[in-house]
Enzyme design. Structure first.
Site, short mmCIF file in Angstrom:
data_model
loop_
_atom_site.label_atom_id
_atom_site.label_comp_id
_atom_site.label_asym_id
_atom_site.label_seq_id
_atom_site.Cartn_x
_atom_site.Cartn_y
_atom_site.Cartn_z
N GLU A 289 0.96 -1.27 -0.19
CA GLU A 289 0.06 -0.01 -0.06
C GLU A 289 0.73 1.34 0.05
OE1 GLU A 289 -1.17 1.89 3.42
OE2 GLU A 289 -1.03 0.47 4.80
N LYS B 173 -3.44 -1.47 13.95
CA LYS B 173 -2.88 -0.41 14.79
C LYS B 173 -3.10 -0.26 16.21
CE LYS B 173 -4.22 1.46 11.36
NZ LYS B 173 -4.99 2.54 10.69
N1 PSU Z 1 -0.80 1.31 9.31
C1 PSU Z 1 0.16 1.91 9.36
N2 PSU Z 1 0.34 2.99 8.94
C2 PSU Z 1 -0.80 3.60 8.10
C3 PSU Z 1 -1.96 2.88 8.08
C4 PSU Z 1 -2.01 1.59 8.53
O1 PSU Z 1 0.94 1.63 10.10
O2 PSU Z 1 -0.89 4.65 7.38
C5 PSU Z 1 -3.21 3.12 6.96
C6 PSU Z 1 -3.53 1.98 6.19
O3 PSU Z 1 -3.37 2.27 4.70
C7 PSU Z 1 -4.91 1.78 6.71
C8 PSU Z 1 -5.34 3.00 7.05
O4 PSU Z 1 -5.65 1.07 5.60
O5 PSU Z 1 -4.33 3.72 7.65
C9 PSU Z 1 -6.56 3.24 7.82
O6 PSU Z 1 -7.20 4.29 8.00
P1 PSU Z 1 -8.65 4.57 8.44
O7 PSU Z 1 -8.79 4.03 9.97
O8 PSU Z 1 -9.15 5.80 8.07
O9 PSU Z 1 -9.71 3.66 7.47
#
Ligand code: PSU
Ligand code: MN
Length: 297
Positions: A25, A155
């Site tokens: 990603e 996370k």
């Molecule tokens: N994990 C990380 N860094 C990130 C993300 C995840 O260590 O930047 C990103 C991923 O792309 C994940 C997104 O899909 O954060 C999730 O965001 P949200 O909670 O807005 O869906």
């Protein structure tokens, strides 16, 4: 294949030869990590995948198309400034010619469009602490798209028990790679059990094959991080408290940035290391899966 999809020559060649491929990603490059950690994570992940004999397929939105397989110049464009593109944003972001960094949800979709089944990231999105209405589209995408997602859990800024409950409801297996416990990103331990433990790449490949053959779509492979961030839980609690007013797509990047400050940058080194580690494990499993397929055809 749609004109919207731009598959790099290297990835196209790997697809036609049945070589192992691992998607990556770019939200981590565009939003998740600051310079220079973001490019380091992206480049070192690609290098680790190649070292294991697989081909990296990094995903982003550029010039009106969904790209699968980027050049280093492409990566630098993302790092220079990109909007966060989740699954729902793929349509308008390509339509408007935006430079978009794809989240787990959007990257899974792009991988599936291209025929790639393996994908490595840092941590998946999930249900936010104290905000159960903020549930990442990553979970929904896992319920519907047949891609294996290698991560160090969700996370740690998230509500892990609630995230796991949601994955269970959605029929998404959570496999612990060499562990019975769901890792918590900055820590090997969360106290939450996984749905099954797998110890070797070939075991994961077999479970994936059987899961997909029985109608499962997304699968989470939770890989413990290679090290631990001391006092992570306290740092995270503080960051979550301080950012109680923030909501929507900004919340995840803001929380990660605050944890980085509070840990004096230690969370950043670990974040890079765990992403690269996940990429390596994904490449090994993708290779084992290719062998399995050759053996059975
Ligand atoms: N994990 C990380 N860094 C990130 C993300 C995840 O260590 O930047 C990103 C991923 O792309 C994940 C997104 O899909 O954060 C999730 O965001 P949200 O909670 O807005 O869906
Ligand atoms: Mn969200």
């Amino acid at each position: 294949m749609s004109d919207l999809l731009a598959i790099s020559p290297e990835v196209a060649d790997a697809l036609s030869r049945g070589k192992p491929i691992v998607a990556l990603e770019t939200s981590i490059v565009g939003q998740g990590l600051p310079h220079p950690y973001n490019l380091r994570a992206a480049r070192e992940s690609e290098a680790a995948i190649r070292e294991e004999g697989a081909v990296p397929a990094t995903v982003a939105v550029m010039d009106g198309r969904v790209h699968v397989g980027l050049t280093d110049a492409d990566l630098q464009r993302i790092a220079a400034g990109a909007i966060k593109v989740s699954s729902r944003d793929l349509g308008w972001a390509t339509g408007r010619g935006a430079i978009g960094a794809t989240t787990v949800a959007a990257t899974m979709r792009a991988a599936a469009m291209a025929g790639v089944r393996f994908f490595a990231t840092g941590g998946i999105g999930g249900v936010h602490r104290g905000r159960p209405e903020d549930q990442s589209a990553d979970l929904v995408e896992l319920s519907r798209t047949p891609v294996a997602v290698f991560c160090a859990g969700a996370k740690i800024i998230l509500d892990l028990p609630l995230t796991l409950e949601r994955l269970e409801s959605f029929g998404v297996p959570v496999l612990g790679y060499g562990t019975d416990e769901f890792p918590a990103f900055y820590s090997k331990h969360s106290g939450c059990p996984v749905s099954a433990r797998v110890d070797k790449p070939i075991d994961v490949a077999r479970v994936l094959q059987a899961s997909w053959a029985t109608g499962t779509r997304g699968v989470v492979i939770a890989v413990p991080p290679p090290a631990e961030l001391e006092g992570a839980e306290e740092l995270v609690q503080r960051a979550v408290r301080e950012l109680a007013d923030v909501s929507g797509p900004d919340l995840t990047p803001r929380l990660l940035a605050r944890v980085a400050e509070l840990s004096n940058g230690k969370s950043l080194d670990l974040n890079v290391d765990l992403v690269v580690n996940n990429a390596r494990v994904a490449a090994r499993v993708a290779s084992a899966f290719s062998e399995l397929r050759k053996g059975s055809s």
